[in-house]
Structures are given as structure tokens and as C-alpha cells.
Design an enzyme around this catalytic site. Structure first.
Site, short mmCIF file in Angstrom:
data_model
loop_
_atom_site.label_atom_id
_atom_site.label_comp_id
_atom_site.label_asym_id
_atom_site.label_seq_id
_atom_site.Cartn_x
_atom_site.Cartn_y
_atom_site.Cartn_z
N ASP A 74 17.75 19.55 44.99
CA ASP A 74 18.31 18.91 43.81
C ASP A 74 17.92 17.42 43.93
OD1 ASP A 74 20.15 18.20 41.68
OD2 ASP A 74 21.56 17.59 43.23
N ASP B 20 19.55 14.32 41.94
CA ASP B 20 20.69 13.41 41.86
C ASP B 20 21.76 13.79 42.87
OD1 ASP B 20 22.70 11.70 40.96
OD2 ASP B 20 23.29 13.03 39.35
#
Ligand code: B16
Ligand code: MG
Length: 220
Positions: A9, A11
């Protein structure tokens, strides 16, 4: 099965842009008379721009007050504020341990993928000067469903040409952990308060190759 890929991922795992998303949404929400706090912002992690806006309007009891065109204008304003705040992002904005892990994965020929629903992800990787580490970045623009739907993780595995069962996904949001688990990958969570992660680590500085490799060996 041998571990063949790690899918990240963006963020909250590679860099901490959640606070910048929050500041931009807070301003747009305030303009339409809705107050949001950091706790509410946690529920927006891993959720697309359009769905985040709907969630904010619902939170403020104003869901029915905006036409699609008005919502698009609000989302565009949020993005302009967010993109402006990204101007200070540099290679120093990478979270602790991540650059070292990317280098180690490369050296071990473990494929590296990105599963971010942010349309700004390619520009962020460029600003962080780590885009060359990634073998495949799933295109958020082509994935209609946000996390917790597994679509973005499955798109990353497909782009890498590796089955989900041979991949570990790494996430900081509950919606992301649920998406990884639904994809058939094994999940590693970063932070506190996440449920269902195969391995939960307090912060990215604990995310090392020995730790991932031990998790893969022992969690069969
Ligand atoms: P954008 P991730 C997500 O990134 C963020 O967590 C979420 O807060 C944001 O709304 C979403 O990207 C869309 O971002 O507005 O830049 O397209 O966690 O999937 O890397
Ligand atoms: Mg995240």
C-alpha cells in the site's frame, strides 16, 4: 509455495500522506459546513476520493444536498489542495526502513508491486525517488472498487504475473487488510487497532526481510 512478491500500500506504509489527505478534506468539508477530525479521517484510509467525499457528506448529514456535478467540483478542489501540499515531498519523506526493504527485496529477486487507490500514486513514487523499485503499479484509474474490495490487490498480482497465494500484502488500514485477506494473499498490518492481519507490526521500522521471511515460513 515460495514467496514471490510483496505488494505495498502507499499511504501509511511507504510514506505518511494520510495527514495531508486529512488537511485537504478538512478544508473542503469546512467549506460546506461539516467538521471532521483525525479519528473520522482514519475511516477514509484506503477509500477512493469519490467514496471519501460521499462518506464525509453522510457524516455531516448532507448526502442528498449536492448534485453529481457539485460533488465532482468538491473532489477536484480537495485534490488541488492535496496535490499542492505534496510539493514538499522528497526522498526524505519515505517512512523508516522502507527504502532498505525495497533494496533487499530487489537483491533477493522478490517482485515488488503497488496497490494504492490513489490516482496521485505515480507522482508520489517519483517525488520519493523510488519508482524504479516497482515491477508493477496497479492503475487506480482502472479499478472501480475501493478497498476492502480485493480488486486493486488482484490487479497488482495480475500485473506482476504472480498468483496471490505467492504474495504478501502490506497495509496500514483496516479496509486494506480486509482487501488483502479477500484476495488470497497473506496480510501484514502496520500500526495498532487492526484486526485480521496475519502479522501485525507496530511501525515500518519493524518491517524487515528477516521478519517477512520468518512470517512466510511459519504461517503455512
Ligand atoms: P487520491 P492508499 C488512498 O491511498 C488513501 O489512503 C485515501 O485516503 C485516498 O482517498 C485515496 O488513496 C485516493 O487518493 O485522492 O490521491 O486519488 O492508502 O490506497 O495508498
Ligand atoms: Mg494506506
Amino acid at each position: 509455495m515460495k514467496l514471490q512478491a510483496i505488494v505495498f500500500d502507499l499511504d501509511g506504509v511507504i510514506t505518511d500522506t494520510a495527514h495531508l489527505h486529512f488537511l485537504a478534506w478538512q478544508q473542503v468539508a469546512a467549506d460546506v459546513g461539516i467538521a471532521i477530525d483525525e479519528e473520522f479521517n482514519d475511516t477514509l484510509k484506503g477509500i477512493s476520493r469519490g467514496e471519501s467525499l460521499l462518506s464525509i457528506l453522510r457524516h455531516g448529514g448532507k448526502e442528498g444536498e449536492f448534485s453529481e456535478q457539485a460533488r465532482e467540483a468538491l473532489a477536484a478542489r480537495k485534490n488541488a489542495l492535496y496535490v499542492h501540499s505534496l510539493r514538499d515531498l522528497t526522498a526524505d519523506s519515505i517512512l523508516p526502513g522502507i527504502r532498505e526493504l525495497l533494496g533487499e527485496l530487489r537483491a533477493r529477486q522478490i517482485a515488488i508491486g503497488l496497490a494504492s487507490v490513489s490516482l496521485n500514486a505515480p507522482a508520489i513514487l517519483r517525488a520519493l525517488e523510488i519508482e524504479h523499485f516497482f515491477d508493477y503499479c496497479a492503475d487506480a484509474g482502472k479499478v472501480a472498487r475501493s478497498k476492502p474490495d480485493p480488486a486493486i490487490f488482484l490487479a497488482a498480482c495480475q500485473g506482476l504475473g504472480i498468483p496471490p497465494q505467492a504474495c504478501i500484502g502490506i497495509e496500514d488500514a483496516q479496509a486494506g487488510i480486509d482487501a488483502i485477506n479477500a484476495s488470497g494473499m497473506r496480510s501484514v498490518g502496520i500500526g495498532s487497532g487492526l484486526t485480521g492481519a496475519g502479522l501485525l507490526l507496530p511501525a515500518t521500522d519493524s518491517l524487515t526481510w528477516p521478519c517477512l521471511s520468518a512470517f512466510w515460513q511459519h504461517d503455512k
